[in-house]
Design a protein around this motif. Structure first.
Motif, PDB file in Angstrom:
ATOM      1  N   ALA A  71       0.827  -1.208   0.000  1.00  0.00           N
ATOM      2  CA  ALA A  71       0.000   0.000   0.000  1.00  0.00           C
ATOM      3  C   ALA A  71       0.864   1.262   0.000  1.00  0.00           C
ATOM      4  CB  ALA A  71      -0.924  -0.003   1.216  1.00  0.00           C
ATOM      5  N   PHE A  72       1.948   1.248   0.765  1.00  0.00           N
ATOM      6  CA  PHE A  72       2.841   2.411   0.862  1.00  0.00           C
ATOM      7  C   PHE A  72       3.470   2.725  -0.495  1.00  0.00           C
ATOM      8  CE2 PHE A  72       6.769   4.677   1.792  1.00  0.00           C
ATOM      9  CZ  PHE A  72       6.399   5.547   2.801  1.00  0.00           C
ATOM     10  N   GLN A  73       4.023   1.694  -1.142  1.00  0.00           N
ATOM     11  CA  GLN A  73       4.631   1.904  -2.456  1.00  0.00           C
ATOM     12  C   GLN A  73       3.598   2.381  -3.478  1.00  0.00           C
ATOM     13  OE1 GLN A  73       7.041  -1.884  -3.220  1.00  0.00           O
ATOM     14  NE2 GLN A  73       8.442  -0.287  -3.842  1.00  0.00           N
ATOM     15  N   THR A  74       2.412   1.766  -3.433  1.00  0.00           N
ATOM     16  CA  THR A  74       1.368   2.106  -4.395  1.00  0.00           C
ATOM     17  C   THR A  74       0.890   3.546  -4.186  1.00  0.00           C
ATOM     18  OG1 THR A  74       0.693  -0.222  -4.356  1.00  0.00           O
ATOM     19  CG2 THR A  74      -0.816   1.330  -5.398  1.00  0.00           C
ATOM     20  N   GLN A  75       0.760   3.951  -2.924  1.00  0.00           N
ATOM     21  CA  GLN A  75       0.356   5.328  -2.629  1.00  0.00           C
ATOM     22  C   GLN A  75       1.396   6.323  -3.144  1.00  0.00           C
ATOM     23  OE1 GLN A  75      -2.042   6.651   0.936  1.00  0.00           O
ATOM     24  NE2 GLN A  75      -0.026   7.246   1.672  1.00  0.00           N
ATOM     25  N   LEU A  76       2.676   5.994  -2.979  1.00  0.00           N
ATOM     26  CA  LEU A  76       3.741   6.875  -3.485  1.00  0.00           C
ATOM     27  C   LEU A  76       3.676   7.035  -5.001  1.00  0.00           C
ATOM     28  CD1 LEU A  76       7.022   5.969  -1.533  1.00  0.00           C
ATOM     29  CD2 LEU A  76       5.574   7.988  -1.262  1.00  0.00           C
ATOM     30  N   LEU A  77       3.221   5.994  -5.692  1.00  0.00           N
ATOM     31  CA  LEU A  77       3.131   6.047  -7.158  1.00  0.00           C
ATOM     32  C   LEU A  77       2.058   7.021  -7.647  1.00  0.00           C
ATOM     33  CD1 LEU A  77       3.296   2.425  -8.640  1.00  0.00           C
ATOM     34  CD2 LEU A  77       4.986   4.238  -8.884  1.00  0.00           C
ATOM     35  N   ASN A  78       1.032   7.251  -6.788  1.00  0.00           N
ATOM     36  CA  ASN A  78      -0.098   8.098  -7.189  1.00  0.00           C
ATOM     37  C   ASN A  78      -0.720   7.569  -8.491  1.00  0.00           C
ATOM     38  OD1 ASN A  78      -1.962  10.209  -7.165  1.00  0.00           O
ATOM     39  ND2 ASN A  78      -0.599  11.592  -8.263  1.00  0.00           N
ATOM     40  N   VAL A  79      -1.185   6.336  -8.432  1.00  0.00           N
ATOM     41  CA  VAL A  79      -1.707   5.638  -9.617  1.00  0.00           C
ATOM     42  C   VAL A  79      -2.975   6.305 -10.146  1.00  0.00           C
ATOM     43  CG1 VAL A  79      -2.592   3.431 -10.483  1.00  0.00           C
ATOM     44  CG2 VAL A  79      -0.739   3.453  -8.792  1.00  0.00           C
ATOM     45  N   GLN A  80      -2.987   6.562 -11.441  1.00  0.00           N
ATOM     46  CA  GLN A  80      -4.169   7.085 -12.127  1.00  0.00           C
ATOM     47  C   GLN A  80      -4.687   6.009 -13.089  1.00  0.00           C
ATOM     48  OE1 GLN A  80      -5.256  10.270 -11.232  1.00  0.00           O
ATOM     49  NE2 GLN A  80      -3.566  10.026  -9.760  1.00  0.00           N
ATOM     50  N   LYS A  81      -5.984   6.022 -13.326  1.00  0.00           N
ATOM     51  CA  LYS A  81      -6.564   5.050 -14.249  1.00  0.00           C
ATOM     52  C   LYS A  81      -5.872   5.174 -15.605  1.00  0.00           C
ATOM     53  CE  LYS A  81     -10.954   2.875 -14.900  1.00  0.00           C
ATOM     54  NZ  LYS A  81     -12.358   2.870 -14.572  1.00  0.00           N
ATOM     55  N   HIS A  82      -5.574   4.048 -16.219  1.00  0.00           N
ATOM     56  CA  HIS A  82      -4.921   3.937 -17.528  1.00  0.00           C
ATOM     57  C   HIS A  82      -3.419   4.250 -17.496  1.00  0.00           C
ATOM     58  CE1 HIS A  82      -8.966   3.464 -18.945  1.00  0.00           C
ATOM     59  NE2 HIS A  82      -9.272   4.723 -18.715  1.00  0.00           N
ATOM     60  N   ASP A  83      -2.849   4.474 -16.299  1.00  0.00           N
ATOM     61  CA  ASP A  83      -1.395   4.624 -16.214  1.00  0.00           C
ATOM     62  C   ASP A  83      -0.718   3.383 -16.791  1.00  0.00           C
ATOM     63  OD1 ASP A  83      -0.970   7.121 -15.128  1.00  0.00           O
ATOM     64  OD2 ASP A  83      -0.667   6.428 -13.062  1.00  0.00           O
ATOM     65  N   LYS A  84       0.356   3.610 -17.514  1.00  0.00           N
ATOM     66  CA  LYS A  84       1.182   2.507 -18.023  1.00  0.00           C
ATOM     67  C   LYS A  84       2.307   2.314 -17.009  1.00  0.00           C
ATOM     68  CE  LYS A  84       4.022   1.542 -22.103  1.00  0.00           C
ATOM     69  NZ  LYS A  84       4.556   2.222 -23.314  1.00  0.00           N
ATOM     70  N   SER A  92       4.882 -13.071  -6.343  1.00  0.00           N
ATOM     71  CA  SER A  92       3.623 -13.829  -6.273  1.00  0.00           C
ATOM     72  C   SER A  92       2.592 -13.272  -7.250  1.00  0.00           C
ATOM     73  CB  SER A  92       3.052 -13.755  -4.855  1.00  0.00           C
ATOM     74  OG  SER A  92       2.613 -12.430  -4.570  1.00  0.00           O
ATOM     75  N   GLY A  93       2.717 -11.983  -7.591  1.00  0.00           N
ATOM     76  CA  GLY A  93       1.729 -11.328  -8.444  1.00  0.00           C
ATOM     77  C   GLY A  93       0.757 -10.446  -7.674  1.00  0.00           C
ATOM     78  N   TYR A  94       0.875 -10.419  -6.340  1.00  0.00           N
ATOM     79  CA  TYR A  94      -0.083  -9.656  -5.522  1.00  0.00           C
ATOM     80  C   TYR A  94      -0.022  -8.155  -5.809  1.00  0.00           C
ATOM     81  CZ  TYR A  94      -2.355  -7.723  -1.356  1.00  0.00           C
ATOM     82  OH  TYR A  94      -3.172  -7.011  -0.505  1.00  0.00           O
ATOM     83  N   GLN A  95       1.180  -7.576  -5.779  1.00  0.00           N
ATOM     84  CA  GLN A  95       1.307  -6.139  -6.063  1.00  0.00           C
ATOM     85  C   GLN A  95       0.774  -5.804  -7.456  1.00  0.00           C
ATOM     86  OE1 GLN A  95       3.213  -2.948  -4.481  1.00  0.00           O
ATOM     87  NE2 GLN A  95       1.509  -2.576  -5.873  1.00  0.00           N
ATOM     88  N   CYS A  96       1.066  -6.661  -8.398  1.00  0.00           N
ATOM     89  CA  CYS A  96       0.595  -6.488  -9.773  1.00  0.00           C
ATOM     90  C   CYS A  96      -0.932  -6.393  -9.817  1.00  0.00           C
ATOM     91  CB  CYS A  96       1.083  -7.675 -10.606  1.00  0.00           C
ATOM     92  SG  CYS A  96       0.712  -7.565 -12.353  1.00  0.00           S
ATOM     93  N   CYS A  97      -1.610  -7.268  -9.070  1.00  0.00           N
ATOM     94  CA  CYS A  97      -3.077  -7.277  -9.053  1.00  0.00           C
ATOM     95  C   CYS A  97      -3.638  -6.013  -8.414  1.00  0.00           C
ATOM     96  CB  CYS A  97      -3.590  -8.509  -8.316  1.00  0.00           C
ATOM     97  SG  CYS A  97      -3.249 -10.052  -9.191  1.00  0.00           S
ATOM     98  N   VAL A  98      -2.961  -5.501  -7.397  1.00  0.00           N
ATOM     99  CA  VAL A  98      -3.393  -4.247  -6.763  1.00  0.00           C
ATOM    100  C   VAL A  98      -3.353  -3.111  -7.783  1.00  0.00           C
ATOM    101  CG1 VAL A  98      -2.756  -2.508  -5.020  1.00  0.00           C
ATOM    102  CG2 VAL A  98      -2.816  -4.936  -4.396  1.00  0.00           C
ATOM    103  N   LEU A  99      -2.292  -3.057  -8.574  1.00  0.00           N
ATOM    104  CA  LEU A  99      -2.172  -2.012  -9.609  1.00  0.00           C
ATOM    105  C   LEU A  99      -3.243  -2.168 -10.686  1.00  0.00           C
ATOM    106  CD1 LEU A  99       1.719  -2.063 -10.022  1.00  0.00           C
ATOM    107  CD2 LEU A  99       0.365  -0.319  -8.846  1.00  0.00           C
ATOM    108  N   LEU A 100      -3.484  -3.405 -11.091  1.00  0.00           N
ATOM    109  CA  LEU A 100      -4.520  -3.666 -12.100  1.00  0.00           C
ATOM    110  C   LEU A 100      -5.902  -3.294 -11.578  1.00  0.00           C
ATOM    111  CD1 LEU A 100      -3.160  -7.093 -13.324  1.00  0.00           C
ATOM    112  CD2 LEU A 100      -3.380  -5.065 -14.765  1.00  0.00           C
ATOM    113  N   GLU A 101      -6.127  -3.583 -10.312  1.00  0.00           N
ATOM    114  CA  GLU A 101      -7.416  -3.265  -9.687  1.00  0.00           C
ATOM    115  C   GLU A 101      -7.679  -1.758  -9.708  1.00  0.00           C
ATOM    116  OE1 GLU A 101     -10.851  -4.522  -8.470  1.00  0.00           O
ATOM    117  OE2 GLU A 101      -9.302  -6.064  -8.450  1.00  0.00           O
ATOM    118  N   MET A 102      -6.594  -0.967  -9.722  1.00  0.00           N
ATOM    119  CA  MET A 102      -6.714   0.493  -9.748  1.00  0.00           C
ATOM    120  C   MET A 102      -6.843   1.041 -11.174  1.00  0.00           C
ATOM    121  SD  MET A 102      -4.067   1.533  -6.701  1.00  0.00           S
ATOM    122  CE  MET A 102      -4.599   3.259  -6.628  1.00  0.00           C
ATOM    123  N   GLY A 103      -6.909   0.134 -12.146  1.00  0.00           N
ATOM    124  CA  GLY A 103      -7.140   0.558 -13.525  1.00  0.00           C
ATOM    125  C   GLY A 103      -5.890   0.823 -14.332  1.00  0.00           C
TER     126      GLY A 103
END
Length: 216
Positions: A71-84, A92-103
Motif C-alpha cells: 500500500a505504501f509503495q502504491t500510494q507513493l506512485l499516485n496511480v491514475q486510471k490507464h497509467d502505463k 507472487s503477483g499480488y502487487q501487480c493485481c493491486v495495480l490492475l485493480e486500480m485501472g
C-alpha cells in the motif's frame, strides 16, 4: 477452485482498517487492497496469515510483501486510471493485481523463471491480465518505454539509470535502495530530459533485486 468467502472479505476489511490506521490515505489503494483476495497467493493452510499485516515466504526464497508495504509503495506512485506501469519483480503477483485493480495497464518483469511462469498461468485464473515477462528487471523493459510509473519490489544497491531513462517526463519511479538488509524507499520524479527530483521516505526490508544492475 478459488473461493473468496464472506469470512475472507471480512478479514480483508479488517486489514484495510489496519493499514489505514498506519497512514495509508489513498482511497483507491485501500479499495484495491480490499478487492484483491490475498489468500489466493498463499497455501490454504496459511489463510489466516494472508490477512495479517506481515510479509510471508513463498517459493524460490522470495516473499509476498507485507500489505502495508504494498500500500505504501502504491500510494507513493499516485496511480491514475490507464497509467502505463512497469513493475520490477512480479513475485507472487499480488502487487501487480493491486495495480490492475486500480485501472493501470501493467507490464511486469520477473527474474526467477519459475515464479514468472507461475504468475503467467495463475493471474488470468483470477481475472487479471498483465503483460508478464521473464528477465532482468534491473534493466527495465526498454522496448515498451516510456512508462508513466515504475515500481521496484526488491531492494536495489543503487538506482539503475536504465529505469530513470524509461520514465516519461513527469513520470514517477518508486524504488527501495540500500544494503541487503534494509533499504530506504525513494520516489524519483522525472522533471525533464536530464532533471530528476528525488524524495526519501521510510525504511523497509525487501528481498534483493537480481540482475546486472542489482545484487549479483
Amino acid at each position: 477452485m478459488l473461493e473468496d468467502s464472506y469470512k475472507h472479505k471480512g478479514m480483508r476489511r479488517a486489514l484495510v482498517k489496519k493499514i489505514a490506521n498506519k497512514g495509508i490515505e489513498d482511497p483507491g489503494v485501500l479499495e484495491a487492497i480490499n478487492s484483491v483476495p490475498r489468500h489466493f497467493f498463499l497455501d490454504k493452510v496459511f489463510v489466516e496469515k494472508a490477512y495479517q499485516d506481515i510479509a510471508f515466504p513463498i517459493e524460490e526464497g522470495q516473499t509476498i510483501s507485507q500489505p502495508y508495504t504494498v500500500a505504501f509503495q502504491t500510494q507513493l506512485l499516485n496511480v491514475q486510471k490507464h497509467d502505463k506501469i512497469l513493475e520490477i519483480g512480479t513475485g507472487s503477483g499480488y502487487q501487480c493485481c493491486v495495480l490492475l485493480e486500480m485501472g493501470a495497464k501493467v507490464f511486469s518483469i520477473e527474474y526467477n523463471q519459475r515464479l514468472c511462469e507461475k504468475a503467467k498461468k495463475f493471474l488470468p485464473k483470477m481475472g487479471y491480465h498483465p503483460r508478464i515477462f521473464c528477465g532482468d528487471g534491473s534493466k527495465g523493459l526498454e522496448m515498451f518505454a516510456p512508462f508513466n510509473k515504475i515500481i521496484v519490489t526488491a531492494g536495489a544497491p543503487f538506482v539503475p539509470e536504465a529505469l530513470k531513462n524509461q520514465l516519461e517526463i513527469g513520470g514517477v519511479l518508486v524504488i527501495p535502495v540500500g544494503n541487503s538488509k534494509t533499504q530506504k524507499m525513494l520516489r524519483i520524479t522525472r522533471i525533464s530530459e536530464n532533471e530528476f527530483k528525488e524524495e526519501s521516505k521510510d525504511h523497509f526490508s525487501f528481498v534483493p533485486l537480481r540482475g546486472e544492475y542489482g545484487w549479483k
